[in-house]
Scaffold this active site. Structure first.
Site, PDB file in Angstrom:
ATOM      1  N   GLU A 129       7.481  38.920  61.864  1.00 18.73           N
ATOM      2  CA  GLU A 129       7.121  37.504  61.660  1.00 18.73           C
ATOM      3  C   GLU A 129       5.605  37.339  61.687  1.00 18.73           C
ATOM      4  OE1 GLU A 129      10.074  36.352  64.737  1.00 18.73           O
ATOM      5  OE2 GLU A 129      10.589  34.811  63.269  1.00 18.73           O
ATOM      6  N   ALA A 135       9.183  40.510  69.881  1.00 13.85           N
ATOM      7  CA  ALA A 135       8.784  39.741  71.060  1.00 13.85           C
ATOM      8  C   ALA A 135       9.137  40.580  72.280  1.00 13.85           C
ATOM      9  CB  ALA A 135       9.550  38.419  71.082  1.00 13.85           C
ATOM     10  N   GLU A 180      16.946  40.808  65.520  1.00 12.22           N
ATOM     11  CA  GLU A 180      17.235  39.772  66.514  1.00 12.22           C
ATOM     12  C   GLU A 180      18.735  39.537  66.699  1.00 12.22           C
ATOM     13  OE1 GLU A 180      14.898  39.612  64.230  1.00 12.22           O
ATOM     14  OE2 GLU A 180      13.119  38.587  64.987  1.00 12.22           O
ATOM     15  N   GLY A 182       9.710  39.795  65.946  1.00 15.14           N
ATOM     16  CA  GLY A 182       8.470  39.014  66.008  1.00 15.14           C
ATOM     17  C   GLY A 182       7.305  39.749  65.384  1.00 15.14           C
TER      18      GLY A 182
HETATM   19  N1  T1G Z   1      10.610  44.069  74.425  1.00 18.00           N
HETATM   20  C1  T1G Z   1      10.433  44.686  75.616  1.00 18.00           C
HETATM   21  N2  T1G Z   1      10.627  46.020  75.823  1.00 18.00           N
HETATM   22  C2  T1G Z   1      11.015  46.738  74.756  1.00 18.00           C
HETATM   23  C3  T1G Z   1      11.232  46.166  73.484  1.00 18.00           C
HETATM   24  C4  T1G Z   1      10.992  44.766  73.342  1.00 18.00           C
HETATM   25  N3  T1G Z   1      11.129  44.140  72.177  1.00 18.00           N
HETATM   26  N4  T1G Z   1      11.622  47.168  72.643  1.00 18.00           N
HETATM   27  C5  T1G Z   1      11.640  48.291  73.357  1.00 18.00           C
HETATM   28  N5  T1G Z   1      11.289  48.052  74.623  1.00 18.00           N
HETATM   29  C6  T1G Z   1      11.161  49.042  75.709  1.00 18.00           C
HETATM   30  C7  T1G Z   1      12.495  49.679  76.060  1.00 18.00           C
HETATM   31  O1  T1G Z   1      13.203  48.870  76.992  1.00 18.00           O
HETATM   32  C8  T1G Z   1      12.041  50.993  76.658  1.00 18.00           C
HETATM   33  O2  T1G Z   1      11.562  50.687  77.968  1.00 18.00           O
HETATM   34  C9  T1G Z   1      10.809  51.357  75.814  1.00 18.00           C
HETATM   35  O3  T1G Z   1      10.376  50.119  75.227  1.00 18.00           O
HETATM   36  C10 T1G Z   1      11.133  52.353  74.707  1.00 18.00           C
HETATM   37  O4  T1G Z   1      12.225  51.801  73.967  1.00 18.00           O
HETATM   38  C11 T1G Z   1      10.740  35.942  68.373  1.00 18.00           C
HETATM   39  C12 T1G Z   1      13.108  36.748  69.224  1.00 18.00           C
HETATM   40  C13 T1G Z   1      11.393  49.791  68.907  1.00 18.00           C
HETATM   41  C14 T1G Z   1      13.218  51.053  67.750  1.00 18.00           C
HETATM   42  O5  T1G Z   1      15.036  44.001  69.005  1.00 18.00           O
HETATM   43  O6  T1G Z   1      14.845  48.669  68.742  1.00 18.00           O
HETATM   44  O7  T1G Z   1      11.276  39.609  68.334  1.00 18.00           O
HETATM   45  O8  T1G Z   1      13.167  52.159  79.258  1.00 18.00           O
HETATM   46  O9  T1G Z   1      13.827  53.679  74.467  1.00 18.00           O
HETATM   47  O10 T1G Z   1      14.269  54.835  71.095  1.00 18.00           O
HETATM   48  O11 T1G Z   1      11.910  36.363  66.401  1.00 18.00           O
HETATM   49  O12 T1G Z   1      12.997  50.085  71.325  1.00 18.00           O
HETATM   50  O13 T1G Z   1      10.863  52.979  78.673  1.00 18.00           O
HETATM   51  O14 T1G Z   1      11.146  51.119  80.362  1.00 18.00           O
HETATM   52  O15 T1G Z   1      14.324  51.970  72.660  1.00 18.00           O
HETATM   53  O16 T1G Z   1      11.797  54.960  70.399  1.00 18.00           O
HETATM   54  C15 T1G Z   1      13.233  42.066  68.390  1.00 18.00           C
HETATM   55  C16 T1G Z   1      14.058  46.392  70.168  1.00 18.00           C
HETATM   56  C17 T1G Z   1      12.988  41.427  69.715  1.00 18.00           C
HETATM   57  C18 T1G Z   1      13.491  45.782  68.888  1.00 18.00           C
HETATM   58  C19 T1G Z   1      12.011  52.051  69.686  1.00 18.00           C
HETATM   59  N6  T1G Z   1      12.942  43.470  68.446  1.00 18.00           N
HETATM   60  N7  T1G Z   1      13.559  47.739  70.368  1.00 18.00           N
HETATM   61  O17 T1G Z   1      13.118  52.872  70.026  1.00 18.00           O
HETATM   62  O18 T1G Z   1      12.455  53.645  72.347  1.00 18.00           O
HETATM   63  S1  T1G Z   1      13.425  39.703  69.709  1.00 18.00           S
HETATM   64  C20 T1G Z   1      13.896  44.342  68.795  1.00 18.00           C
HETATM   65  C21 T1G Z   1      14.066  48.788  69.645  1.00 18.00           C
HETATM   66  C22 T1G Z   1      12.251  39.016  68.687  1.00 18.00           C
HETATM   67  C23 T1G Z   1      11.394  37.000  67.536  1.00 18.00           C
HETATM   68  C24 T1G Z   1      12.556  37.660  68.202  1.00 18.00           C
HETATM   69  C25 T1G Z   1      13.576  50.154  70.048  1.00 18.00           C
HETATM   70  C26 T1G Z   1      12.527  50.738  69.068  1.00 18.00           C
HETATM   71  P1  T1G Z   1      11.704  51.808  79.141  1.00 18.00           P
HETATM   72  P2  T1G Z   1      13.336  52.798  73.382  1.00 18.00           P
HETATM   73  P3  T1G Z   1      12.927  54.190  70.931  1.00 18.00           P
END
Ligand code: T1G
Length: 700
Positions: free
Chosen positions: A104, A62, A124, A101
């Site tokens: 999911e 998400a 998450e 998400g």
């Molecule tokens: N939402 C918004 N921005 C995100 C994002 C996300 N989920 N994931 C990454 N970014 C942005 C990050 O801030 C950065 O921005 C750019 O993307 C590159 O990220 C409903 C509630 C995917 C492994 O927890 O683990 O789904 O600094 O530097 O090293 O059940 O990003 O360039 O402006 O980390 O190659 C669950 C979180 C969400 C994954 C890539 N998902 N992201 O790593 O790049 S909650 C996560 C990561 C959810 C549902 C629930 C990593 C990555 P900027 P980066 P990277």
């Protein structure tokens, strides 16, 4: 440009999401998905639907940035249910990191095919959340209760082959073009007359009655202070016992509770703060970076050897220099031991070790460093020694080589001025153990060139570390603040708080270790020597009094079997020592301090607000670029609890008005020497602002 495109390939509709950088499921993506699915489902020529993504990854979750705002329809659970209700088979095409998400949505599809190098998971919990879009109900139905709990409580992703074995996906493709592979897969399903297959219709395999109670016991230590893990367990219990729709309603309820929790706000803050640190004023994408292929490390002690090991693991050629033959041998032995340990834990293979050692050279001759692109000095923490090393590096290393010092407190400008190339000199403050701790403080000297800073940021990323750019002052950011935290600990001891009570209080509050146990681990002699070198200590005989007394007695801590605590032979467990208690009372008497009972709240406020006050002064001095950088340093370098977001975020969560009022009270009680409230703290408190809203004044 729409975030979701619909294309048709024969009888297969291809829905492709394009929302860089990680295809997060923003509102536009959710709307686009529903619209595209609607069109595909109503098209009589279409018999199956593929959902995939362009760019480097399938949906990575998400859009976390939306969590601070009111939820906007269509909500993700609704999108997942809509996909699953489709009357035509829907196939998820997974590549990159399919997370949260994104997974999911994949589980809402009827079939799943992944590229062999894809990974997938439910992180998450690392954000203080739980899979809130039906993941807690679908994952146990396909992967079983135990595997589902392991994935959702650890937050760790699994690779495609493991996901196939676990029943999470149906096929693994070796083709690069996963969308093409998924279309072929869909065509085969059509040819075979396959129908939609809904995970909600499956039953979760039963587990023994005691399973969940045992699981809760097992996870308790690791998940202390966090609400999400317990709610994940409750959701999985429901997956194994309650009707799907009832369980989904509870999942939503628990998700909203987690999302509203201060822990999740802190963890989301930490997530973004760790990505902000690389955005440094004056350093842009256009700033040139120097190529680093060969790294020379000077000093084969514990730090130098661990830095060398980390650089080998990142693929660099490494030279390790020590002017002492025995020291160099010890350094080589340390590197071999680290490799063997990594192989034993399954983190690396013996081929990795052979490859690393093929790029490693030990030497005692500075001339061998002439072609190094970067030299990292990790010699004894003494200015004269460092100046001598830098003078040699200056005369030996090629023009353009970066000369870095791993000093943890000494003046980087003074070291730089011992060379003819201060623009090439920078601080790279690694934290011990250097091959494990993610933090590197990148200390910019007055003369350090922007490209040297940019190159250092790139080096940190290559090492898998978080490089935070900080200014040059005593202790930079982390250790400068550590003095305030340690000072209050030392004063509390003299005022009557037992070391074990201080440690237990701060450990229960969330610190990885209590300050007295940390002192015994690091060695009280280390801090003592640094204090002896300092000329700017406060004129206060109480300042680090007990640490000095114990160090002078040779009670260094674990390494001597006793320090602030006692240690049984072979044990690292701190044991309160009545002899130390007597020493503390004796010093208190000498200092005319009347001891008293001190409660946990005062211990927490004095130690943690000591950090906040010093952190505020650091911002006023322009030594850190933003409050979030200070949080990142303390979470990743000093064991500050991630679920409290770091000292500055924590102060915001308490309310700066309350923090300021307490600091003023401490000033009244303990005097202005340490507790004079910084002007910035007063301004923010009185204007109702937060550190998060504060911006470094331009040009500072
Ligand atoms: N939402 C918004 N921005 C995100 C994002 C996300 N989920 N994931 C990454 N970014 C942005 C990050 O801030 C950065 O921005 C750019 O993307 C590159 O990220 C409903 C509630 C995917 C492994 O927890 O683990 O789904 O600094 O530097 O090293 O059940 O990003 O360039 O402006 O980390 O190659 C669950 C979180 C969400 C994954 C890539 N998902 N992201 O790593 O790049 S909650 C996560 C990561 C959810 C549902 C629930 C990593 C990555 P900027 P980066 P990277």
């Amino acid at each position: 440009m729409s975030a979701v495109a619909l294309d048709k390939q024969g009888k297969v509709a291809v829905i492709a999401i394009d929302n860089p950088p990680v295809n997060a499921v923003s509102r536009a993506v959710r709307e686009g998905l529903i619209d595209a699915l609607q069109r595909a489902e109503s098209d009589p020529a279409i018999e199956a639907v593929v959902i995939g993504c362009t760019g480097r990854t399938f949906i990575a979750g998400a859009d976390i940035r939306e969590f601070g705002q009111p939820p906007q329809a269509p909500l993700l659970p609704e999108v997942v249910e809509r996909i699953e209700a489709c009357t035509k088979p829907v196939i998820a095409a997974l590549h990159g990191t399919a997370l949260g998400g994104g997974m999911e949505i994949a589980l809402g599809c009827h079939y799943r095919i992944a590229r062999k190098d894809a990974s997938m998971g439910f992180p998450e919990v690392t954000l203080g959340l739980l899979p809130g879009a039906t993941g807690t109900q679908r994952l146990p139905r396909v992967a079983g209760v135990e595997r589902a709990l392991e994935m959702m409580i650890s937050g760790r992703p699994v690779k495609a082959p493991a996901a196939l074995d676990a029943g999470i996906i149906d096929a693994v493709s070796t083709e690069d073009d996963i969308l093409g592979a998924a279309v072929n897969y869909a065509e085969n399903l059509i040819a075979g007359g396959a129908a939609p297959r809904r995970i909600r219709d499956l039953e979760t395999a039963p587990v023994p009655p005691q399973f969940f109670a045992d699981y809760r016991k097992k996870m308790a230590r690791k998940t202390r202070g966090l609400p999400a893990p317990e709610r994940i367990v409750r959701c999985v219990e429901l997956a194994a016992s309650a009707p799907y729709d009832e369980a989904i309603a509870r999942e939503r309820e628990y998700f909203l509770e987690c999302k509203a929790s201060p822990q999740s706000a802190a963890l989301r803050h930490a997530f973004f703060a760790e990505r902000q640190v690389s955005k440094v004023p004056g350093i842009g994408k256009e700033t040139p970076r120097r190529n680093i292929h060969t790294v020379a490390i000077i000093g084969a002690g514990t730090m130098g050897a661990a830095i060398a090991y980390a650089c080998l693991g990142a693929g660099f050629n490494v030279l390790l220099l020590d002017n002492d033959a025995a020291g160099l041998e010890r350094g080589e032995a340390t590197i071999n031991r680290l490799y063997e340990g990594g192989i034993k834990r399954g983190r690396i293979t013996s081929a990795d070790m052979a490859d690393g050692l093929s790029r490693f050279t030990a030497t005692r001759d500075y001339a061998d460093l002439a072609e190094a692109d970067l030299a990292i000095e990790a010699a004894f923490e003494n200015m004269a020694v460092k100046k001598e090393v830098f003078a040699k590096l200056d005369s030996t290393c090629k023009p353009g080589a970066i000369l870095a010092t791993n000093t943890s407190t000494l003046d980087v400008d003074e070291i730089a001025n011992a060379t003819q190339r201060p623009g090439d000199v920078i601080g790279l403050h690694f934290f011990s153990p250097a091959h494990i701790m993610r933090l590197v403080e990148i200390v910019r000297g007055a003369a350090t060139e922007p490209e040297v800073i940019a190159t250092s940021l790139g080096l940190a990323k290559s090492l898998g570390k978080i490089g935070t750019v900080v200014g040059n002052c005593f202790g930079f950011v982390g250790n400068r603040m550590l003095y305030s935290y340690g000072r209050e600990n030392q004063l509390l001891l003299l005022e009557g708080a037992a070391p074990e009570f201080i440690d237990a209080t701060l450990f229960d509050w969330g610190m990885a270790m209590g300050p007295n146990a940390v002192g015994d681990l690091a060695g009280l002699d280390v801090g003592y020597k640094v204090r002896q070198e300092r000329t700017d200590l406060p004129d206060d005989p109480r300042f680090y009094r007990m640490a000095d007394v114990l160090a002078k007695m040779g009670r260094y801590g674990q390494k001597t079997g006793k320090g602030m605590f006692r240690y049984e032979p072979g044990s690292r467990e701190p044991v309160p020592d009545p002899e130390v208690q007597a020493l503390i009372r004796q010093e208190a008497r000498r200092l005319g301090i009347e001891q008293r009972d001190i409660g946990a709240q005062e211990i927490i406020e004095r130690c943690i607000y000591g950090l906040v006050v010093e952190g505020t002064r650091i911002l006023e001095d322009g030594v850190a670029n933003r409050p979030g950088d200070i949080d990142v340093i303390w979470i990743n370098g000093y064991g500050f609890p991630r679920h409290r977001g770091g000292p500055m975020h924590y102060a915001d969560s308490v309310g700066l008005d309350r923090v300021y009022a307490t600091v003023c009270e401490f000033r009244e009680r303990f005097g202005p020497l340490y507790w004079e409230p910084p002007l910035l703290l007063r301004e923010l408190a009185q204007s109702g602002r937060t550190f998060a809203e504060w911006q470094m004044p331009a040009g500072q």
